[in-house]
Design a protein around this motif. Structure first.
Motif, short mmCIF file in Angstrom:
data_model
loop_
_atom_site.label_atom_id
_atom_site.label_comp_id
_atom_site.label_asym_id
_atom_site.label_seq_id
_atom_site.Cartn_x
_atom_site.Cartn_y
_atom_site.Cartn_z
N LEU A 118 53.55 28.12 47.35
CA LEU A 118 52.20 27.59 47.42
C LEU A 118 52.16 26.06 47.48
CD1 LEU A 118 50.56 29.94 44.76
CD2 LEU A 118 50.33 30.07 47.25
N ARG A 119 53.32 25.44 47.58
CA ARG A 119 53.37 23.98 47.68
C ARG A 119 52.55 23.52 48.88
NH1 ARG A 119 57.06 20.75 45.10
NH2 ARG A 119 56.92 22.45 43.59
N GLY A 120 51.76 22.49 48.71
CA GLY A 120 50.85 22.03 49.75
C GLY A 120 49.43 22.53 49.55
N LYS A 121 49.24 23.42 48.57
CA LYS A 121 47.90 23.91 48.25
C LYS A 121 47.51 23.43 46.85
CE LYS A 121 47.96 28.18 50.98
NZ LYS A 121 46.76 27.83 51.80
N VAL A 122 46.22 23.35 46.62
CA VAL A 122 45.72 23.12 45.26
C VAL A 122 45.63 24.49 44.60
CG1 VAL A 122 43.77 22.34 43.86
CG2 VAL A 122 44.43 21.07 45.94
N VAL A 123 46.26 24.63 43.44
CA VAL A 123 46.37 25.94 42.79
C VAL A 123 45.70 25.91 41.41
CG1 VAL A 123 47.96 27.71 41.92
CG2 VAL A 123 48.56 26.38 43.97
N ILE A 124 44.89 26.92 41.15
CA ILE A 124 44.35 27.13 39.81
C ILE A 124 45.02 28.36 39.24
CG2 ILE A 124 42.31 27.80 38.49
CD1 ILE A 124 40.64 26.03 40.21
N VAL A 125 45.67 28.20 38.09
CA VAL A 125 46.29 29.32 37.39
C VAL A 125 45.45 29.61 36.16
CG1 VAL A 125 48.35 30.22 36.26
CG2 VAL A 125 48.59 28.67 38.21
N GLU A 126 44.91 30.82 36.12
CA GLU A 126 44.06 31.25 35.00
C GLU A 126 44.80 32.30 34.18
OE1 GLU A 126 40.18 34.14 34.31
OE2 GLU A 126 41.52 34.29 36.04
N PHE A 127 44.90 32.05 32.87
CA PHE A 127 45.46 33.04 31.95
C PHE A 127 44.29 33.76 31.29
CE2 PHE A 127 48.92 30.12 32.60
CZ PHE A 127 50.03 30.95 32.65
N TRP A 128 44.31 35.09 31.38
CA TRP A 128 43.18 35.88 30.93
C TRP A 128 43.68 37.21 30.38
CZ3 TRP A 128 41.69 40.64 33.25
CH2 TRP A 128 42.47 41.02 34.35
N ALA A 129 42.75 38.00 29.83
CA ALA A 129 43.07 39.35 29.36
C ALA A 129 41.84 40.23 29.48
CB ALA A 129 43.56 39.31 27.92
N GLU A 130 42.06 41.52 29.56
CA GLU A 130 40.98 42.49 29.72
C GLU A 130 39.99 42.41 28.57
OE1 GLU A 130 38.85 46.08 28.79
OE2 GLU A 130 40.63 45.36 27.71
#
Length: 304
Positions: free
Chosen positions: A187-199
């Motif tokens: 994904l290098r070259g993109k702006v990335v949002i990583v979200e940590f979540w749970a059900e």
């Protein structure tokens, strides 16, 4: 988006704040952990007085307990001191010159042979106190001084650790939905949002439609949203469908990625720029912070 966030924030105020799971692995370090464990494993729910007691109803306000900013580990039996396993960036410990691998022997002349000993010595002093630290490095005894600070919030702690540093890798993830490869290299070259979540995390459910809207709005401009959960694939797939998550979702059943990102409070959101550098971290749900993060995303996308 602002109307959507506003409605979600109003609901969150009624239902409560973000949930905190018990982490798979949590260092024994009261100078880092907001739970502030005491030597016998107890916890203090209120301010700590200089004598170590918790203030009760009607007690006079006391100074904030001290915070040093080290992660600690036991040494082999019979060896003195406490091993420094890690140092929080921009912390009193870092400014004092402490480093991973050092062995702290005493604080203000009081010995520390277990992590809990040093925890107690630190939290029973006040933010602003200056302390002397005797430690070993490469077999040589050294002396340092540090000015303790108040314990930062979870979000401030995460920002100290991660902002302006290279994002940790994504490890041992199983695809739940989407065709995006679960690696930041791809994904290098993109702006990335990583979200940590749970059900089971209610604020995560409130955040999901906001991130889905961002994914739809900014995806064509080079932004990618990744949802990471420790839930099993079947549970995660069902929750993603019910929450209307239109972005890529991955299961982290081993907890390896969660530990790398120290995402022990949910939701936790990382913004990573096109070079793979963390630019912001949000812990919990905040309408104001989401607006600021969206502004940051727009700026990062405009930079090309």
């Amino acid at each position: 988006m602002r109307r959507l966030v506003g409605r979600a924030f109003a609901l969150l105020l009624v239902l409560g704040g973000c949930a905190r799971p018990s982490p798979p692995v949590r260092p024994l370090d009261g100078s880092v952990d907001p739970a502030r464990p005491l030597p016998e494993g107890g916890e203090v729910s209120g301010p700590v007085a200089p004598d170590g007691s918790a203030s009760g109803d009607g007690a006079q306000p006391t100074a904030e307990p001290g915070w040093l900013g080290v992660e600690l580990a036991l040494r082999p039996s019979g060896e003195p001191g406490v091993l420094v396993r890690g140092v929080v960036p921009d912390s009193p410990a870092q400014r004092a010159g402490l480093a991973p691998g050092d062995v702290i022997l005493s604080l203000d002349g009081e010995r520390a042979d277990r992590p809990a000993d040093l925890v107690s010595l630190v939290v029973n002093r006040a933010a602003g106190d200056r302390v002397g630290i005797v430690f070993l490095r490469d077999g040589n005894t050294r002396l340092a001084s540090a000015t303790l600070e108040a314990l930062p919030s979870d979000e401030a702690m995460m920002q100290k650790r991660f902002v302006d540093a290279e994002a940790p890798g994504l490890t041992a993830l199983t695809t739940v939905q989407g065709s995006i490869p679960p690696t930041l290299t791809a994904l290098r070259g993109k702006v990335v949002i990583v979200e940590f979540w749970a059900e089971w995390c209610l604020p995560c459910r409130i955040l999901a439609p906001v991130l889905s809207e961002w994914s739809d709005r900014y995806g064509a401009r080079g932004m990618t949203v990744l949802g990471v959960t420790s839930d099993p694939v079947i549970t995660a797939a069902d929750a993603a469908r019910r929450n209307g998550m239109s972005y890529a979702v991955f299961s982290d059943e081993t907890g390896a990625t969660q530990r790398a990102y120290r995402a022990y409070s949910l939701p936790t959101l990382f913004v990573i720029d096109r070079r793979g550098v963390v630019r912001d971290v949000m812990v919990g749900f905040s309408a104001a912070r989401l607006r600021a993060i969206e502004t940051l995303v727009e700026r990062l996308l405009a930079e090309g």
